[in-house]
Design a protein around this motif. Structure first.
Motif, PDB file in Angstrom:
ATOM      1  N   ARG A 134       0.833  -1.202   0.000  1.00  0.00           N
ATOM      2  CA  ARG A 134       0.000   0.000   0.000  1.00  0.00           C
ATOM      3  C   ARG A 134       0.869   1.255   0.000  1.00  0.00           C
ATOM      4  O   ARG A 134       0.650   2.178  -0.781  1.00  0.00           O
ATOM      5  CB  ARG A 134      -0.936  -0.012   1.206  1.00  0.00           C
ATOM      6  N   VAL A 135       1.890   1.280   0.847  1.00  0.00           N
ATOM      7  CA  VAL A 135       2.782   2.439   0.929  1.00  0.00           C
ATOM      8  C   VAL A 135       3.545   2.613  -0.377  1.00  0.00           C
ATOM      9  O   VAL A 135       3.631   3.715  -0.927  1.00  0.00           O
ATOM     10  CB  VAL A 135       3.761   2.281   2.115  1.00  0.00           C
ATOM     11  N   ARG A 136       4.099   1.534  -0.908  1.00  0.00           N
ATOM     12  CA  ARG A 136       4.894   1.611  -2.137  1.00  0.00           C
ATOM     13  C   ARG A 136       4.047   2.069  -3.319  1.00  0.00           C
ATOM     14  O   ARG A 136       4.490   2.870  -4.140  1.00  0.00           O
ATOM     15  CB  ARG A 136       5.507   0.240  -2.415  1.00  0.00           C
ATOM     16  N   ASN A 137       2.812   1.575  -3.426  1.00  0.00           N
ATOM     17  CA  ASN A 137       1.950   1.980  -4.535  1.00  0.00           C
ATOM     18  C   ASN A 137       1.572   3.452  -4.445  1.00  0.00           C
ATOM     19  O   ASN A 137       1.482   4.139  -5.463  1.00  0.00           O
ATOM     20  CB  ASN A 137       0.700   1.104  -4.599  1.00  0.00           C
ATOM     21  N   LYS A 138       1.353   3.955  -3.245  1.00  0.00           N
ATOM     22  CA  LYS A 138       1.054   5.378  -3.084  1.00  0.00           C
ATOM     23  C   LYS A 138       2.256   6.228  -3.491  1.00  0.00           C
ATOM     24  O   LYS A 138       2.107   7.288  -4.094  1.00  0.00           O
ATOM     25  CB  LYS A 138       0.662   5.688  -1.642  1.00  0.00           C
ATOM     26  N   LEU A 139       3.457   5.765  -3.145  1.00  0.00           N
ATOM     27  CA  LEU A 139       4.661   6.505  -3.523  1.00  0.00           C
ATOM     28  C   LEU A 139       4.858   6.506  -5.031  1.00  0.00           C
ATOM     29  O   LEU A 139       5.207   7.524  -5.620  1.00  0.00           O
ATOM     30  CB  LEU A 139       5.891   5.910  -2.846  1.00  0.00           C
ATOM     31  N   LYS A 140       4.649   5.370  -5.664  1.00  0.00           N
ATOM     32  CA  LYS A 140       4.824   5.278  -7.113  1.00  0.00           C
ATOM     33  C   LYS A 140       3.819   6.155  -7.849  1.00  0.00           C
ATOM     34  O   LYS A 140       4.127   6.720  -8.891  1.00  0.00           O
ATOM     35  CB  LYS A 140       4.683   3.829  -7.573  1.00  0.00           C
ATOM     36  N   ALA A 141       2.619   6.269  -7.308  1.00  0.00           N
ATOM     37  CA  ALA A 141       1.582   7.057  -7.964  1.00  0.00           C
ATOM     38  C   ALA A 141       1.931   8.541  -7.992  1.00  0.00           C
ATOM     39  O   ALA A 141       1.547   9.261  -8.909  1.00  0.00           O
ATOM     40  CB  ALA A 141       0.248   6.848  -7.260  1.00  0.00           C
ATOM     41  N   SER A 142       2.668   9.002  -6.997  1.00  0.00           N
ATOM     42  CA  SER A 142       2.975  10.433  -6.923  1.00  0.00           C
ATOM     43  C   SER A 142       4.475  10.701  -6.983  1.00  0.00           C
ATOM     44  O   SER A 142       4.935  11.721  -6.489  1.00  0.00           O
ATOM     45  CB  SER A 142       2.394  11.012  -5.639  1.00  0.00           C
ATOM     46  N   ALA A 143       5.238   9.824  -7.592  1.00  0.00           N
ATOM     47  CA  ALA A 143       6.699   9.930  -7.571  1.00  0.00           C
ATOM     48  C   ALA A 143       7.211  11.149  -8.330  1.00  0.00           C
ATOM     49  O   ALA A 143       8.001  11.928  -7.808  1.00  0.00           O
ATOM     50  CB  ALA A 143       7.328   8.666  -8.136  1.00  0.00           C
ATOM     51  N   ASN A 144       6.822  11.317  -9.578  1.00  0.00           N
ATOM     52  CA  ASN A 144       7.272  12.444 -10.404  1.00  0.00           C
ATOM     53  C   ASN A 144       8.787  12.595 -10.416  1.00  0.00           C
ATOM     54  O   ASN A 144       9.316  13.698 -10.379  1.00  0.00           O
ATOM     55  CB  ASN A 144       6.633  13.753  -9.942  1.00  0.00           C
ATOM     56  N   GLY A 145       9.504  11.495 -10.428  1.00  0.00           N
ATOM     57  CA  GLY A 145      10.959  11.548 -10.528  1.00  0.00           C
ATOM     58  C   GLY A 145      11.686  11.863  -9.236  1.00  0.00           C
ATOM     59  O   GLY A 145      12.902  12.030  -9.240  1.00  0.00           O
ATOM     60  N   ARG A 146      10.969  11.960  -8.120  1.00  0.00           N
ATOM     61  CA  ARG A 146      11.638  12.234  -6.850  1.00  0.00           C
ATOM     62  C   ARG A 146      12.298  10.972  -6.319  1.00  0.00           C
ATOM     63  O   ARG A 146      11.915   9.856  -6.646  1.00  0.00           O
ATOM     64  CB  ARG A 146      10.637  12.764  -5.825  1.00  0.00           C
ATOM     65  N   LEU A 147      13.280  11.161  -5.483  1.00  0.00           N
ATOM     66  CA  LEU A 147      14.001  10.044  -4.890  1.00  0.00           C
ATOM     67  C   LEU A 147      13.200   9.456  -3.737  1.00  0.00           C
ATOM     68  O   LEU A 147      12.283  10.078  -3.212  1.00  0.00           O
ATOM     69  CB  LEU A 147      15.361  10.511  -4.396  1.00  0.00           C
ATOM     70  N   ARG A 148      13.596   8.257  -3.334  1.00  0.00           N
ATOM     71  CA  ARG A 148      12.887   7.549  -2.266  1.00  0.00           C
ATOM     72  C   ARG A 148      13.866   7.226  -1.151  1.00  0.00           C
ATOM     73  O   ARG A 148      14.935   6.673  -1.391  1.00  0.00           O
ATOM     74  CB  ARG A 148      12.291   6.269  -2.854  1.00  0.00           C
ATOM     75  N   LEU A 149      13.520   7.613   0.069  1.00  0.00           N
ATOM     76  CA  LEU A 149      14.302   7.250   1.250  1.00  0.00           C
ATOM     77  C   LEU A 149      13.663   5.994   1.826  1.00  0.00           C
ATOM     78  O   LEU A 149      12.612   6.043   2.452  1.00  0.00           O
ATOM     79  CB  LEU A 149      14.306   8.372   2.284  1.00  0.00           C
ATOM     80  N   SER A 150      14.295   4.864   1.566  1.00  0.00           N
ATOM     81  CA  SER A 150      13.759   3.573   1.973  1.00  0.00           C
ATOM     82  C   SER A 150      14.400   3.139   3.287  1.00  0.00           C
ATOM     83  O   SER A 150      15.616   3.212   3.443  1.00  0.00           O
ATOM     84  CB  SER A 150      14.043   2.538   0.887  1.00  0.00           C
ATOM     85  N   VAL A 151      13.581   2.675   4.216  1.00  0.00           N
ATOM     86  CA  VAL A 151      14.053   2.271   5.538  1.00  0.00           C
ATOM     87  C   VAL A 151      13.795   0.784   5.733  1.00  0.00           C
ATOM     88  O   VAL A 151      12.731   0.274   5.380  1.00  0.00           O
ATOM     89  CB  VAL A 151      13.323   3.071   6.641  1.00  0.00           C
ATOM     90  N   HIS A 152      14.792   0.101   6.274  1.00  0.00           N
ATOM     91  CA  HIS A 152      14.625  -1.306   6.628  1.00  0.00           C
ATOM     92  C   HIS A 152      15.070  -1.501   8.072  1.00  0.00           C
ATOM     93  O   HIS A 152      16.128  -1.012   8.474  1.00  0.00           O
ATOM     94  CB  HIS A 152      15.442  -2.221   5.721  1.00  0.00           C
ATOM     95  N   ARG A 153      14.253  -2.210   8.831  1.00  0.00           N
ATOM     96  CA  ARG A 153      14.542  -2.470  10.236  1.00  0.00           C
ATOM     97  C   ARG A 153      14.533  -3.974  10.455  1.00  0.00           C
ATOM     98  O   ARG A 153      13.611  -4.661  10.041  1.00  0.00           O
ATOM     99  CB  ARG A 153      13.469  -1.808  11.100  1.00  0.00           C
ATOM    100  N   SER A 154      15.579  -4.460  11.089  1.00  0.00           N
ATOM    101  CA  SER A 154      15.610  -5.868  11.473  1.00  0.00           C
ATOM    102  C   SER A 154      15.665  -5.929  12.994  1.00  0.00           C
ATOM    103  O   SER A 154      15.614  -4.901  13.664  1.00  0.00           O
ATOM    104  CB  SER A 154      16.825  -6.573  10.860  1.00  0.00           C
ATOM    105  N   SER A 155      15.818  -7.110  13.525  1.00  0.00           N
ATOM    106  CA  SER A 155      15.856  -7.229  14.980  1.00  0.00           C
ATOM    107  C   SER A 155      17.164  -6.694  15.555  1.00  0.00           C
ATOM    108  O   SER A 155      17.219  -6.324  16.721  1.00  0.00           O
ATOM    109  CB  SER A 155      15.666  -8.684  15.395  1.00  0.00           C
ATOM    110  N   LYS A 156      18.219  -6.614  14.737  1.00  0.00           N
ATOM    111  CA  LYS A 156      19.522  -6.184  15.239  1.00  0.00           C
ATOM    112  C   LYS A 156      20.026  -4.878  14.644  1.00  0.00           C
ATOM    113  O   LYS A 156      20.914  -4.254  15.218  1.00  0.00           O
ATOM    114  CB  LYS A 156      20.567  -7.268  14.978  1.00  0.00           C
ATOM    115  N   ASN A 157      19.534  -4.466  13.484  1.00  0.00           N
ATOM    116  CA  ASN A 157      20.068  -3.287  12.809  1.00  0.00           C
ATOM    117  C   ASN A 157      18.957  -2.505  12.127  1.00  0.00           C
ATOM    118  O   ASN A 157      17.843  -2.991  11.966  1.00  0.00           O
ATOM    119  CB  ASN A 157      21.111  -3.696  11.760  1.00  0.00           C
ATOM    120  N   ILE A 158      19.313  -1.295  11.702  1.00  0.00           N
ATOM    121  CA  ILE A 158      18.404  -0.465  10.914  1.00  0.00           C
ATOM    122  C   ILE A 158      19.227   0.197   9.818  1.00  0.00           C
ATOM    123  O   ILE A 158      20.395   0.540  10.031  1.00  0.00           O
ATOM    124  CB  ILE A 158      17.670   0.574  11.788  1.00  0.00           C
TER     125      ILE A 158
END
Length: 119
Positions: A15-39
């Protein structure tokens, strides 16, 4: 019908990714990943399929190797904002993935905003 945590996570992420793609207009994406030990966080140019900047608690320079707490998240946010400024990036979308905007994810976003990134 009961959904598992994983199913709900994947549903939120799409849901989040599709909303971002719909309004991207060539802007960059700050993607975050969180695991149990790192971010980690990456600035991604989806048009070219290139990562322009990245920061993670796995980097020894940040001093939070193997830590996944609010302080470590804020340090990663400051680091990604600093690297974005060095690369000439001021504006992007915040892609939280399927993670809730709370706690560690919020700390990373707030630190990145304080560092000068706009999203």
């Amino acid at each position: 019908m009961a959904n598992t945590k994983r199913e709900l996570f994947l549903k939120r992420r799409l849901r989040v990714r599709n909303k971002l793609k719909a309004s991207a207009n060539g802007r960059l994406r700050l993607s975050v990943h969180r695991s149990s030990k790192n971010i980690s966080a990456q600035l991604i140019d989806d048009a070219n399929g290139v990562t322009l900047a990245a920061a993670s608690t796995l980097e020894k320079g940040l001093g939070f190797v193997g830590k996944n707490n609010v302080e470590a998240s804020a340090a990663v946010g400051r680091a990604i904002a600093e690297r974005a400024k060095a690369a000439g990036i001021e504006e992007c979308f915040f892609d939280r993935g399927g993670f809730l905007f709370h706690g560690k994810i919020k700390a990373l976003a707030d630190a990145a905003r304080e560092g000068g990134l706009k999203f």
